[in-house]
Design an enzyme around this catalytic site. Structure first.
Site, PDB file in Angstrom:
ATOM      1  N   HIS A  69      -5.470  -3.503   5.829  1.00 10.48           N
ATOM      2  CA  HIS A  69      -5.012  -3.852   4.481  1.00 10.48           C
ATOM      3  C   HIS A  69      -6.162  -4.412   3.648  1.00 10.48           C
ATOM      4  CE1 HIS A  69      -2.418  -5.041   1.248  1.00 10.48           C
ATOM      5  NE2 HIS A  69      -2.790  -6.296   1.367  1.00 10.48           N
ATOM      6  N   ASP A  87       0.840  -1.206   0.000  1.00  7.87           N
ATOM      7  CA  ASP A  87       0.000   0.000   0.000  1.00  7.87           C
ATOM      8  C   ASP A  87       0.877   1.260   0.000  1.00  7.87           C
ATOM      9  OD1 ASP A  87      -2.277  -1.626   0.176  1.00  7.87           O
ATOM     10  OD2 ASP A  87      -2.065  -1.755   2.348  1.00  7.87           O
TER      11      ASP A  87
HETATM   12  N1  LIG Z   1      -0.223  -8.445   1.822  1.00  5.82           N
HETATM   13  C1  LIG Z   1      -0.385  -8.063   0.564  1.00  5.82           C
HETATM   14  O1  LIG Z   1      -0.230  -6.870   0.215  1.00  5.82           O
HETATM   15  C2  LIG Z   1      -0.771  -9.042  -0.508  1.00  5.82           C
HETATM   16  C3  LIG Z   1      -0.730  -8.679  -1.866  1.00  5.82           C
HETATM   17  C4  LIG Z   1      -1.054  -9.640  -2.822  1.00  5.82           C
HETATM   18  C5  LIG Z   1      -1.435 -10.924  -2.431  1.00  5.82           C
HETATM   19  N2  LIG Z   1      -1.479 -11.237  -1.100  1.00  5.82           N
HETATM   20  C6  LIG Z   1      -1.830 -12.584  -0.632  1.00  5.82           C
HETATM   21  O2  LIG Z   1      -0.677 -13.402  -0.723  1.00  5.82           O
HETATM   22  C7  LIG Z   1      -1.091 -14.763  -0.795  1.00  5.82           C
HETATM   23  C8  LIG Z   1      -0.309 -15.506  -1.870  1.00  5.82           C
HETATM   24  O3  LIG Z   1      -0.611 -15.002  -3.145  1.00  5.82           O
HETATM   25  P1  LIG Z   1      -0.002 -15.670  -4.453  1.00  5.82           P
HETATM   26  O4  LIG Z   1      -0.438 -14.848  -5.601  1.00  5.82           O
HETATM   27  O5  LIG Z   1       1.463 -15.938  -4.268  1.00  5.82           O
HETATM   28  O6  LIG Z   1      -0.789 -17.051  -4.449  1.00  5.82           O
HETATM   29  P2  LIG Z   1      -0.431 -18.401  -5.238  1.00  5.82           P
HETATM   30  O7  LIG Z   1      -1.665 -19.218  -5.257  1.00  5.82           O
HETATM   31  O8  LIG Z   1       0.263 -18.099  -6.524  1.00  5.82           O
HETATM   32  O9  LIG Z   1       0.651 -19.097  -4.296  1.00  5.82           O
HETATM   33  C9  LIG Z   1       0.340 -19.669  -3.065  1.00  5.82           C
HETATM   34  C10 LIG Z   1       1.357 -20.740  -2.789  1.00  5.82           C
HETATM   35  O10 LIG Z   1       1.083 -21.288  -1.467  1.00  5.82           O
HETATM   36  C11 LIG Z   1       1.244 -22.687  -1.554  1.00  5.82           C
HETATM   37  N3  LIG Z   1       0.523 -23.356  -0.464  1.00  5.82           N
HETATM   38  C12 LIG Z   1      -0.800 -23.664  -0.372  1.00  5.82           C
HETATM   39  N4  LIG Z   1      -1.061 -24.275   0.798  1.00  5.82           N
HETATM   40  C13 LIG Z   1       0.115 -24.359   1.457  1.00  5.82           C
HETATM   41  C14 LIG Z   1       0.492 -24.895   2.719  1.00  5.82           C
HETATM   42  N5  LIG Z   1      -0.378 -25.491   3.537  1.00  5.82           N
HETATM   43  N6  LIG Z   1       1.795 -24.786   3.088  1.00  5.82           N
HETATM   44  C15 LIG Z   1       2.697 -24.178   2.280  1.00  5.82           C
HETATM   45  N7  LIG Z   1       2.385 -23.662   1.079  1.00  5.82           N
HETATM   46  C16 LIG Z   1       1.114 -23.752   0.671  1.00  5.82           C
HETATM   47  C17 LIG Z   1       0.729 -23.073  -2.931  1.00  5.82           C
HETATM   48  O11 LIG Z   1       1.209 -24.347  -3.324  1.00  5.82           O
HETATM   49  C18 LIG Z   1       1.274 -21.919  -3.777  1.00  5.82           C
HETATM   50  O12 LIG Z   1       2.567 -22.203  -4.279  1.00  5.82           O
HETATM   51  C19 LIG Z   1      -2.600 -14.732  -1.010  1.00  5.82           C
HETATM   52  O13 LIG Z   1      -3.221 -14.936   0.232  1.00  5.82           O
HETATM   53  C20 LIG Z   1      -2.857 -13.317  -1.469  1.00  5.82           C
HETATM   54  O14 LIG Z   1      -4.160 -12.889  -1.177  1.00  5.82           O
HETATM   55  C21 LIG Z   1      -1.123 -10.330  -0.147  1.00  5.82           C
END
Ligand SMILES: NC(=O)c1ccc[n+]([C@@H]2O[C@H](COP(=O)([O-])OP(=O)(O)OC[C@H]3O[C@@H](n4cnc5c(N)ncnc54)[C@H](O)[C@@H]3O)[C@@H](O)[C@H]2O)c1
Length: 334
Positions: free
Chosen positions: A196, A169
């Protein structure tokens, strides 16, 4: 080589990706094979601050680890599957997960992510209770209370070491203000407070350095764009996911700030969603002075405009509900 991704922006809020200091930080990325996890792991592998990078995911970890391990930087890379969870979590853990689904709101993500965050943070509480925990998984407004409750359950809770990463952000606010004013984004600093998600994201344009002024209609539009910037990316990617590259940058910026502070650098300030006494909400993001043991001092909200005061008042009910939802989830866990 990505030697310096951003230049220092000022005495108070600094954001250089340090390359000069050497230390022995052990960083673990949980969810390392994902859209964020991979570029984030690349940025961490590129840093001389990191001596060991441990990658954990339920899928594709050996491939990601092998790939990164060929990069000519000092961090050793170790990938592990779920059987090695205990071993993978090291001194400084970074929890990044899990599952971004197109068209879903942060609330929709709750049911999927709450269980995963609770499981992974329980492992952190057991195996690395002293680690700094940085949570990227959404909804951050609930996943931080979940993490805190899990650590309390294990009797190892330290509110100064649990961070909800809201840095994206701030990164977006800096970029958008710089675009509008024709400034170098690396020299712009906009604190973003609150939470957030949507209206809980409160950019303090009145505290921007350098000082900037906008007519009210432009300020309202800019604020709305910062609050909904995630949707902008989701729409532009048209089915291929959400913000991953900018989030990896933001996550790395936050971790490097934390590592700088742990290494004894002074004046390191980042905003983060943490346990707080600054408002009625038990968790709230404000600028934090970071130190060797995590949060050294909460710098609070400071002087704000009436427009920003109104946004805080409007955000608080939603924030309280999200916090309660996270806390209740852990209370009701079997
Ligand atoms: N804080 C922020 O500003 C922000 C910004 C964007 C996205 N996000 C969040 O970040 C997270 C990840 O996003 P992404 O695009 O990388 O998702 P993604 O689906 O591409 O990746 C998620 C990964 O987590 C793994 N995974 C699933 N269950 C698991 C477990 N039990 N143990 C370990 N790994 C596991 C999956 O295999 C995958 O590789 C989401 O929750 C998204 O909403 C946060």
């Amino acid at each position: 080589m990505l030697s310096a991704l951003a230049r220092p922006a000022g005495a108070a809020l600094r954001r250089s990706f340090s390359t000069s200091a050497q230390n022995n930080a052990k960083v673990a990325v949980l969810g390392a094979s994902g859209g964020i996890g991979q570029p984030l792991s690349l940025l961490l592998k590129n840093s001389p601050l990191v001596s060991r990078l441990t990658l954990y995911d339920i899928a594709h970890t050996p491939g990601v680890a092998a790939d990164l391990s060929h990069i000519e930087t000092r961090a050793t890379v170790k990938g592990t599957g779920h059987t090695g969870l205990g071993d993978c979590i090291s001194l400084l853990s970074l929890v990044s997960c899990i599952g971004s689904f197109l068209g879903m709101t942060r609330d929709d993500l709750f049911n999927t992510n709450a269980t995963i965050v609770a499981t992974l943070t329980a492992a952190c509480a057991q195996h690395c209770p002293e680690a700094m925990i940085c949570i990227i998984a959404n909804p951050v407004n609930s996943t931080i209370p979940i993490t805190a409750e899990v650590f309390k359950k294990h009797g190892v809770y330290n509110p100064n070491k649990i961070f909800g990463v809201t840095t994206l952000d701030i990164v977006r606010a800096n970029t958008f203000v710089a675009e509008l004013k024709g400034l170098d984004p690396a020299r712009v600093n906009v604190p973003v407070i609150g939470g957030h998600a949507g209206k809980t994201i409160i950019p303090l344009i009145s505290q921007c350095t350098p000082k900037v002024d906008f007519p009210q209609d432009q300020l309202t539009a800019l604020t709305g764009r910062i609050q909904e910037a995630g949707t902008e990316v989701v729409k532009a990617k048209a089915g291929a996911g959400s913000a991953t590259l900018s989030m990896a940058y933001a996550g790395a910026r936050f971790v490097f700030s934390l590592l700088d502070a742990v290494n004894g650098k002074e004046g390191v300030v980042e905003c983060s969603f943490v346990k707080s006494q600054e408002t009625d909400c038990t968790y709230f993001s404000t600028p934090l002075l970071l130190g060797k043991k995590g949060i050294e001092k909460n710098l609070g909200i400071g002087k704000i405009s009436s427009f920003e005061e109104k946004m805080i008042a409007e955000a608080i009910p939603e924030l309280k509900a999200s916090i309660k939802k996270g806390e209740d989830f852990v209370k009701n866990m079997k």
